[in-house]
Design a protein around this motif. Structure first.
Motif, PDB file in Angstrom:
ATOM      1  N   SER A  10      14.745  20.713  -0.502  1.00  0.00           N
ATOM      2  CA  SER A  10      15.811  19.789   0.251  1.00  0.00           C
ATOM      3  C   SER A  10      16.976  20.803   0.727  1.00  0.00           C
ATOM      4  N   GLU A  11      17.154  21.910   0.081  1.00  0.00           N
ATOM      5  CA  GLU A  11      18.288  22.797   0.400  1.00  0.00           C
ATOM      6  C   GLU A  11      17.767  23.910   1.512  1.00  0.00           C
ATOM      7  N   SER A  33      13.406  40.905  -1.543  1.00  0.00           N
ATOM      8  CA  SER A  33      12.119  40.070  -2.052  1.00  0.00           C
ATOM      9  C   SER A  33      12.639  38.726  -2.689  1.00  0.00           C
ATOM     10  N   ILE A  34      11.917  37.913  -2.546  1.00  0.00           N
ATOM     11  CA  ILE A  34      11.987  36.469  -3.364  1.00  0.00           C
ATOM     12  C   ILE A  34      10.891  36.038  -4.296  1.00  0.00           C
ATOM     13  N   GLY A  35      11.187  35.336  -5.494  1.00  0.00           N
ATOM     14  CA  GLY A  35      10.198  35.165  -6.115  1.00  0.00           C
ATOM     15  C   GLY A  35      10.619  33.913  -7.158  1.00  0.00           C
ATOM     16  N   ALA A  36      10.213  33.714  -8.428  1.00  0.00           N
ATOM     17  CA  ALA A  36      10.508  32.704  -9.109  1.00  0.00           C
ATOM     18  C   ALA A  36      11.841  32.349  -9.248  1.00  0.00           C
ATOM     19  N   ASP A  37      12.808  33.324  -9.523  1.00  0.00           N
ATOM     20  CA  ASP A  37      14.124  33.053  -9.564  1.00  0.00           C
ATOM     21  C   ASP A  37      14.673  32.409  -8.282  1.00  0.00           C
ATOM     22  N   PHE A  38      14.499  32.790  -7.237  1.00  0.00           N
ATOM     23  CA  PHE A  38      15.138  32.552  -5.984  1.00  0.00           C
ATOM     24  C   PHE A  38      14.565  31.062  -5.715  1.00  0.00           C
ATOM     25  N   PHE A  39      13.187  30.600  -5.966  1.00  0.00           N
ATOM     26  CA  PHE A  39      12.850  29.311  -5.830  1.00  0.00           C
ATOM     27  C   PHE A  39      13.494  28.182  -6.781  1.00  0.00           C
ATOM     28  N   GLY A  94      13.670  19.373   8.654  1.00  0.00           N
ATOM     29  CA  GLY A  94      14.790  20.103   8.410  1.00  0.00           C
ATOM     30  C   GLY A  94      15.552  20.730   9.567  1.00  0.00           C
ATOM     31  N   ALA A  95      14.811  20.646  10.891  1.00  0.00           N
ATOM     32  CA  ALA A  95      15.114  21.448  11.875  1.00  0.00           C
ATOM     33  C   ALA A  95      16.157  20.533  12.906  1.00  0.00           C
ATOM     34  N   GLN A  96      17.064  19.796  12.332  1.00  0.00           N
ATOM     35  CA  GLN A  96      17.920  19.329  13.057  1.00  0.00           C
ATOM     36  C   GLN A  96      19.180  19.860  13.903  1.00  0.00           C
ATOM     37  N   PRO A  97      19.671  19.562  14.582  1.00  0.00           N
ATOM     38  CA  PRO A  97      20.952  20.405  15.159  1.00  0.00           C
ATOM     39  C   PRO A  97      22.140  20.090  14.418  1.00  0.00           C
ATOM     40  N   PRO A  98      23.140  21.214  14.408  1.00  0.00           N
ATOM     41  CA  PRO A  98      24.351  20.837  13.758  1.00  0.00           C
ATOM     42  C   PRO A  98      25.008  19.850  14.263  1.00  0.00           C
ATOM     43  N   GLU A  99      26.057  19.273  13.331  1.00  0.00           N
ATOM     44  CA  GLU A  99      27.047  18.172  13.855  1.00  0.00           C
ATOM     45  C   GLU A  99      27.719  18.697  14.994  1.00  0.00           C
TER      46      GLU A  99
END
Length: 802
Positions: A142-143, A130-136, A40-45
């Motif tokens: 893919s996003e 912080s991030i948890g279940a809701d975030f994931f 996922g580490a591609q350059p932008p267009e």
């Protein structure tokens, strides 16, 4: 502006990888590119928003204060920022999770014993989000892959254990006990313990590192690669073979007494900013500084101490008395040229330059070394290093007049095929002057992560000494594995070939830290299970095996409550001081485990009744862990008592007493060849570097303030004459191509920036250019990747596409 730039990076170009096994790559015409499918580490267009200013000539000052406060205010709770700032690097406080530069032995500044990048590190670790279940649940893999490394790191602290199940595109919660049981089942299902890889980050505490290697060896393997493999492994090999110990010999106090400090292949203003205070003191006490580096870095020219108002008003302190912009990997040639001049003068002046008493009584190999030096044509050395004779003569004069010499270096010397030779050549110079084991003189490899040296002391090493394994067996009663395990590059190749099937990372961001990004990504995806112990989201969580786990841990700033009460951990800085570190902030979640607790849970679930260690008791009180360390590792006698003394204690270092733990008890001169660097007219030697807004793989922002580059990381710094010769100009978009053994690697869309760098030398940022570094090219003896000397070509984007 920052938010706008971030959004412009969300669109990524779609490319694919042609996959050929490493064993079949020679002679093939495979092209490896950065693939969305893998990283996922591609350059932008399109690349937009870059802003270029004149590079700065001063480091620190009011801009450093402003930047530190900006990061603290933006990402932390104000109360947390205030509490941590005044406990950071204080005696009995929090050891900064950034670099391993030591703290003063005596009184420390109450204004704050930290630097700009130390506050950035704290702001990154102690984020209020912080991030948890809701975030994931809302954000599939893919996003998340479309986000930049900067955006990923700023999403927040991970608040609960997460699992990515086979075939799923989303992480979901998993209870700790189920996570441990899953890992235990996968490990016990392997045909051999050697099919598992146990990686370690340099931020791991002594306590966690000792338990980790103890579990891994009781499990039955020495597959313990770590970040040392990729940075100072070359230093360890060189110092051990010449001086008998793989650590530096100086203390912070030595900088106050040095006649001369030589800094090679290092950028302290960005990577170790608190070192600038030591250099400032050196200058104020009459010492000189010789800087040797391909790029002219602000942190080596002038330092404006933010804690000294008069220095701010007067414009700071000039640091480098002489600055030699050596060609990339021209250091051996330069050192040989300097020593050849000194040898000639030594013969003329009959012993006034070299310390012949030290050489005669303490060293071996001088006569052979002197003959070796005389074999080189000075003009060849001058051409190889890119420094004119007059400048070399000035450097030789500085060294001639100095006795108390400190040599400092970092990855600018270690990450080459001849990285070990580079360090040995530095040692040769110090031996000629008798500058080891005296006040104000010695070796100073400047380590990166805050406990990378301590982890190695604790036994995190794929090639342990027999004496260490014997001691483990005697103390714990199990048969320790004797076969050496995988280094980092070995581990990548083993996973790529499906010879290793489980990857466990105790900290770190493996995919971004390692060379050959696409090969590494493919290797991780070949695993049945990948596990990462982490505080926040990084790209390694998105490049996963068939199943993947994220195990969230306490950070250095967090309170650590165990059954017996509040705990502290210990670390070892780059000068061998072991000190305590105690967190003070409430953890972002009750679901976080400490790293020692995670290792204990893993061990109990995997080893079951086979273990001979009481893991539960060890986690109840970390004093019990330290008591075991004391029994196994020399130098830790009365560990619990001594580490509670303000400032901690020094580990034994025989080099400081001019004692050398080699087979014959002598320090050894070495005969090192010149590296063979042959470039065609359209080729360049590339080194990867960090921006001022990052530490290792952690991206704090998108600016490189000292070099005058803002809002963009996909840049290539090139000599203006090289640009003109190639009919290119600043601002052109270039694709970068490396080719090794017929295998091409392409990194797309880098913006050309005219910069003061030697001809046919270029610099790019890490990790964006890691895709160009071949995994099977590394330093002889140490297997450190050649991240500082990659041969590349450049092509304008439209030219390559046509």
């Amino acid at each position: 502006m920052e938010e706008k730039t971030k959004k412009s990076r969300a669109k990524k170009a779609k490319t694919t990888i042609i996959d050929t096994p490493l064993a079949e790559s020679k002679g093939s015409d495979i092209i490896v590119v950065a693939s969305t499918e893998h990283t996922g580490a591609q350059p932008p267009e399109t690349l937009t928003g870059i802003r270029k200013r004149r590079p700065q000539t001063k480091a620190g000052g009011l801009p450093a204060i402003g930047s530190a406060l900006k990061h603290a205010r933006k990402y932390m709770r104000i109360a947390d920022a205030r509490k941590t700032m005044f406990r950071l690097n204080q005696k009995g406080g929090i050891d900064c999770p950034g670099c391993a530069w030591p703290d003063p032995d005596d009184d420390r500044s109450r204004l704050g014993e930290y630097c700009e990048n130390g506050i950035k590190a704290i702001a990154e670790e102690a984020q209020r989000q912080s991030i948890g279940a809701d975030f994931f649940a809302q954000h599939p893999i893919s996003e998340l892959q479309q986000l930049s490394d900067f955006e990923l790191g700023k999403k927040g602290r991970i608040a609960e254990p997460m699992i990515l199940r086979t075939g799923s595109d989303r992480y979901s919660p998993i209870p700790w006990n189920e996570a441990f049981q899953l890992i235990g089942r996968e490990l016990n299902a392997l045909q051999s313990p050697d099919e598992a890889v146990f990686y370690t980050s340099g931020r791991t505490s002594n306590e966690a590192a000792f338990l980790y290697q103890l579990f891994v060896r009781e499990f039955g393997t020495n597959n313990l690669p770590d970040c040392s493999n990729m940075c100072h492994e070359s230093s360890g090999k060189a110092l051990s073979s010449t001086l008998g110990i793989g650590k530096g010999s100086v203390t912070l106090d030595d900088f106050d007494h040095a006649d001369l400090v030589i800094i090679l292949g290092q950028n302290p203003g960005t990577n170790h900013p608190r070192m600038l205070t030591a250099l400032e003191r050196c200058k104020e006490k009459g010492g000189k500084i010789l800087a040797i580096n391909p790029l002219k870095e602000a942190g080596l020219t002038n330092f404006v101490n933010p804690q000294r108002p008069l220095k701010i008003l007067r414009g700071g302190t000039k640091l480098a008395d002489l600055y030699l912009q050596v060609k990339i990997n021209g250091d051996v040639a330069l050192l040989k040229a300097i020593m050849s001049m000194l040898l000639f003068q030594e013969k003329q002046e009959l012993g006034d330059i070299f310390d012949m008493e030290f050489i005669t009584t303490r060293t071996k190999g001088y006569e052979d070394f002197a003959k070796h030096l005389q074999q080189f044509d000075f003009r060849d050395l001058e051409e190889a290093c890119g420094i004119p004779r007059g400048q070399i003569r000035k450097a030789a004069r500085m060294i001639k007049k100095s006795k108390r010499i400190i040599a400092c270096w970092a990855m600018g010397l270690t990450q080459h095929e001849n990285g070990v030779d580079n360090i040995r050549e530095v040692v040769n110079l110090l031996l000629l002057k008798g500058s080891i084991g005296i006040q104000g003189g010695g070796t100073c490899p400047v380590r990166g992560h805050s406990n990378v040296q301590g982890d190695r002391t604790m036994g995190i090493w794929e090639a342990p000494e027999k004496e260490f394994l014997d001691k483990l067996e005697a103390v714990f009663g199990f048969k320790a594995p004797r076969k050496h395990g995988f280094s980092t590059v070995d581990a990548i190749q083993a996973m790529y070939r499906k010879q290793a099937k489980v990857f466990f990372g105790l900290g770190g961001n493996f995919i971004s830290a390692t060379p050959d990004t696409e090969i590494t990504a493919h290797a991780l995806r070949n695993c049945n299970l990948t596990v990462h112990v982490s505080t926040k989201l990084n790209r390694s969580h998105l490049v996963h095996g068939k199943q993947a786990l994220i195990l969230p841990c306490l950070g250095r700033t967090d309170l650590d409550e165990q059954e017996s009460g509040e705990q502290f951990v210990t670390t070892e800085n780059s000068m061998g001081v072991v000190q305590m570190s105690k967190g003070i902030l409430e953890p972002c979640s009750e679901a976080l485990f400490s790293e020692p607790a995670i290792v204990a849970g893993l061990a109990k679930a995997t080893l079951g009744s086979r273990t001979k260690v009481d893991w539960t008791q060890l986690i109840s009180n970390y004093d019990d862990i330290r008591a075991l360390i004391e029994k196994v590792i020399p130098g830790f006698e009365n560990y619990n008592e001594r580490v509670r003394e303000p400032g901690g204690f020094y580990l034994p270092n025989p080099n400081r007493k001019q004692e050398f733990s080699t087979a014959d008890g002598k320090a050894h001169f070495s005969l090192n060849k010149l590296p063979k660097i042959r470039l065609a007219s359209d080729q360049y030697l590339m080194m990867t570097i960090r921006t001022h807004d990052q530490f290792n793989t952690t991206i704090y922002g998108l600016d490189d303030r000292y070099r005058g580059i803002y809002h963009e990381r996909r840049v290539i710094l090139m000599n203006p004459e090289d640009l003109e010769a190639a009919q290119l100009k600043s601002g052109d978009q270039l694709d970068l191509i490396s080719e090794y053994d017929g295998q091409k690697r392409v990194a797309h869309k880098f913006i050309a920036v005219a910069y003061d760098i030697p001809r046919q030398c270029v610099a790019t940022y890490f990790p964006e250019a890691n895709v160009l570094i071949p995994v099977n090219y590394f330093a002889r003896e140490s297997k450190t990747p050649i991240s500082k000397s990659v041969v590349i070509k450049v092509k304008k984007v439209e030219e390559l596409r046509s």
